[in-house]
Design a protein around this motif. Structure first.
Motif, PDB file in Angstrom:
ATOM      1  N   GLY A  52      65.950  49.446  72.319  1.00  0.00           N
ATOM      2  CA  GLY A  52      65.807  49.749  70.030  1.00  0.00           C
ATOM      3  C   GLY A  52      67.249  49.496  70.385  1.00  0.00           C
ATOM      4  N   THR A  53      67.879  49.368  68.988  1.00  0.00           N
ATOM      5  CA  THR A  53      68.682  49.158  67.802  1.00  0.00           C
ATOM      6  C   THR A  53      69.362  50.243  67.456  1.00  0.00           C
ATOM      7  OG1 THR A  53      68.163  46.503  67.879  1.00  0.00           O
ATOM      8  CG2 THR A  53      70.355  46.908  66.766  1.00  0.00           C
ATOM      9  N   PHE A  54      70.403  50.386  66.975  1.00  0.00           N
ATOM     10  CA  PHE A  54      70.903  51.915  66.288  1.00  0.00           C
ATOM     11  C   PHE A  54      72.066  51.206  65.007  1.00  0.00           C
ATOM     12  CE2 PHE A  54      69.778  53.657  70.180  1.00  0.00           C
ATOM     13  CZ  PHE A  54      69.025  55.062  70.278  1.00  0.00           C
ATOM     14  N   VAL A  55      71.899  52.533  63.848  1.00  0.00           N
ATOM     15  CA  VAL A  55      72.831  51.969  63.465  1.00  0.00           C
ATOM     16  C   VAL A  55      73.628  52.742  63.151  1.00  0.00           C
ATOM     17  CG1 VAL A  55      71.642  50.086  62.356  1.00  0.00           C
ATOM     18  CG2 VAL A  55      71.069  52.397  60.963  1.00  0.00           C
ATOM     19  N   LEU A  89      75.736  50.355  55.299  1.00  0.00           N
ATOM     20  CA  LEU A  89      74.280  50.966  56.305  1.00  0.00           C
ATOM     21  C   LEU A  89      72.747  49.722  55.930  1.00  0.00           C
ATOM     22  CD1 LEU A  89      73.304  52.844  58.388  1.00  0.00           C
ATOM     23  CD2 LEU A  89      72.284  54.098  55.960  1.00  0.00           C
ATOM     24  N   ASP A  90      72.937  49.937  55.112  1.00  0.00           N
ATOM     25  CA  ASP A  90      71.703  48.490  54.579  1.00  0.00           C
ATOM     26  C   ASP A  90      72.097  47.510  55.314  1.00  0.00           C
ATOM     27  OD1 ASP A  90      71.237  50.191  52.889  1.00  0.00           O
ATOM     28  OD2 ASP A  90      71.958  49.696  50.451  1.00  0.00           O
ATOM     29  N   GLN A  91      72.966  46.781  55.316  1.00  0.00           N
ATOM     30  CA  GLN A  91      73.288  45.242  56.472  1.00  0.00           C
ATOM     31  C   GLN A  91      73.252  45.944  57.443  1.00  0.00           C
ATOM     32  OE1 GLN A  91      76.697  45.848  54.016  1.00  0.00           O
ATOM     33  NE2 GLN A  91      76.606  43.077  53.465  1.00  0.00           N
ATOM     34  N   VAL A 128      84.946  48.231  60.041  1.00  0.00           N
ATOM     35  CA  VAL A 128      84.370  49.075  58.564  1.00  0.00           C
ATOM     36  C   VAL A 128      84.099  47.120  58.052  1.00  0.00           C
ATOM     37  CG1 VAL A 128      86.834  50.313  58.170  1.00  0.00           C
ATOM     38  CG2 VAL A 128      86.358  47.854  58.970  1.00  0.00           C
ATOM     39  N   MET A 129      82.890  47.500  58.790  1.00  0.00           N
ATOM     40  CA  MET A 129      81.465  46.112  58.348  1.00  0.00           C
ATOM     41  C   MET A 129      80.564  46.024  58.952  1.00  0.00           C
ATOM     42  SD  MET A 129      83.206  45.926  62.082  1.00  0.00           S
ATOM     43  CE  MET A 129      84.559  45.009  60.887  1.00  0.00           C
ATOM     44  N   PRO A 130      79.020  45.885  59.250  1.00  0.00           N
ATOM     45  CA  PRO A 130      78.137  45.945  59.738  1.00  0.00           C
ATOM     46  C   PRO A 130      78.263  45.799  61.055  1.00  0.00           C
ATOM     47  CG  PRO A 130      78.279  44.801  57.355  1.00  0.00           C
ATOM     48  CD  PRO A 130      79.242  44.849  57.675  1.00  0.00           C
TER      49      PRO A 130
END
Length: 372
Positions: free
Chosen positions: A125-128, A180-182, A217-219
């Motif tokens: 799984g991958t989390f943001v 968040l989008d990126q 402070v980046m994707p």
């Protein structure tokens, strides 16, 4: 003799003028080399923090081996610079990992981990960074965030943050909203490689309150490669074959993400930008879904030929980026069909976005509000 000296001085002066003139034109033509695409790779845990020890495997060691393999592959691309938060078995504070990425002015931050569970759960799984959809996501984040208790002065460094408190975790989530989008875009590419190319069980892209992502402070994404507590998956992740396959999947996703950004800039650099930004207007209290197909610093005319034949494209400006959306519907299921069509058109990194009263809202919140 005097005449010859004057002649020599004149020749010297003329030569100096020529040299300076040529130098001036040469310097004028020299262009500053383009900034490299900076990727910060973060191997979770390390040193006095072994991470989880499912089936006797060490999370810190597996994460480091995969990070080094991803970095070695990326470094073969001359347009990419790789920065590591650690390249050996040392303990690095979570807030320091974020500082390393911020100081490097990174374009991406990718943190690598392995999961654990009391059952034989398995899958990648991958989390943001984002709100917890359920208690499971909170528990995953809590395990990773608990590392701060091993740090000196953690109360000072994290301003009273408590990994065990859902309210405390919720307080850190807004800082990554701009990216968040990126982040979701990259996470989707990673998960696609895990599930479709490696045939790993797909635990999807999820949102959770990982403090290591909050510091950047980046994707940024956090990858859970799989469960060391699962005998079969633990053995796979501890093997050379498994580590090679997982590292290639992550590396390819990063390159695909970069290529998408580069293609946006290339495709949009010569397009007429005379049209104004179209504001998204929706009925009061109504939730609608759109498919984000691109983001660029270029303002692009909303013509179908600029978007591979797609019509009904709108755009908004957020910060320094213009974001482009295909379709508009109040049905999430219909939007997923639009997303599938956009991907067939070549927008492989497209994803669904929700709006309420003309403003973007978290997708999960939109789905939940529709269900109620």
């Amino acid at each position: 003799m005097i005449h010859q000296m004057k002649t020599n001085k004149l020749l010297l002066f003329v030569s100096l003028v020529i040299v300076l003139t040529v130098s001036a034109f040469t310097n004028k033509d020299v262009q500053t080399p383009p900034k490299k695409f900076v990727v910060v790779l973060d191997a979770g845990h390390g040193g006095k923090d072994p991470g989880n020890l499912g089936n006797g495997y060490r999370e810190k060691s597996i994460a480091l081996k995969i990070v080094l393999a991803v970095g070695e592959a990326l470094e073969k691309n001359p347009d990419i610079k790789v920065v590591y938060t650690r390249k050996k078995d040392v303990f690095v504070d979570l807030f320091v990992r974020g500082k390393i990425a911020n100081k490097a002015n990174a374009d991406l931050f990718v943190s690598i981990h392995c999961d654990s569970h009391t059952s034989q759960a398995y899958g990648a799984g991958t989390f943001v960074l984002g709100t917890h959809r359920n208690n499971t996501n909170f528990e995953v984040a809590k395990k990773e965030n608990s590392v701060i208790f091993l740090e000196d002065d953690y109360k000072k460094n994290y301003a009273g943050f408590d990994p065990n408190s859902p309210e405390s975790v919720m307080s850190i989530l807004l800082s990554q909203e701009e990216y968040l989008d990126q982040s979701i875009q990259l996470a989707g590419l990673i998960q696609n490689n895990f599930a479709n190319k490696l045939k790993r069980k797909d635990r999807k892209v999820k949102q959770a309150g990982f403090i290591v992502l909050h510091q950047t402070v980046m994707p940024s994404v956090l990858v859970e490669l799989g469960f060391l507590t699962n005998k079969k998956e633990g053995a796979y992740l501890n093997s050379k074959k498994g580590q090679k396959e997982m590292s290639i999947a992550i590396k390819n996703a990063i390159l695909d993400y970069k290529d998408t950004l580069d293609k946006n800039v290339r495709d949009f650099s010569v397009i007429d930008n005379s049209e104004d930004v179209v504001e998204i207007k929706t009925p009061v209290e109504d939730v609608v879904y759109k498919v984000q197909i691109a983001a660029s610093s270029k303002d692009i005319a909303l013509k179908s030929y600029n978007f591979k034949g797609l019509d009904a494209v709108t755009k908004i400006k957020e910060g320094h980026l213009y974001k482009y959306f295909y379709g508009k519907t109040s049905s999430y299921e219909e939007t997923k069909a639009l997303e599938k069509f956009a991907r067939k058109k070549g927008y492989n990194a497209s994803f669904v976005v929700a709006f309420k009263n003309g403003k973007k809202i978290p997708l999960l919140s939109a789905i939940k509000s529709k269900a109620n």
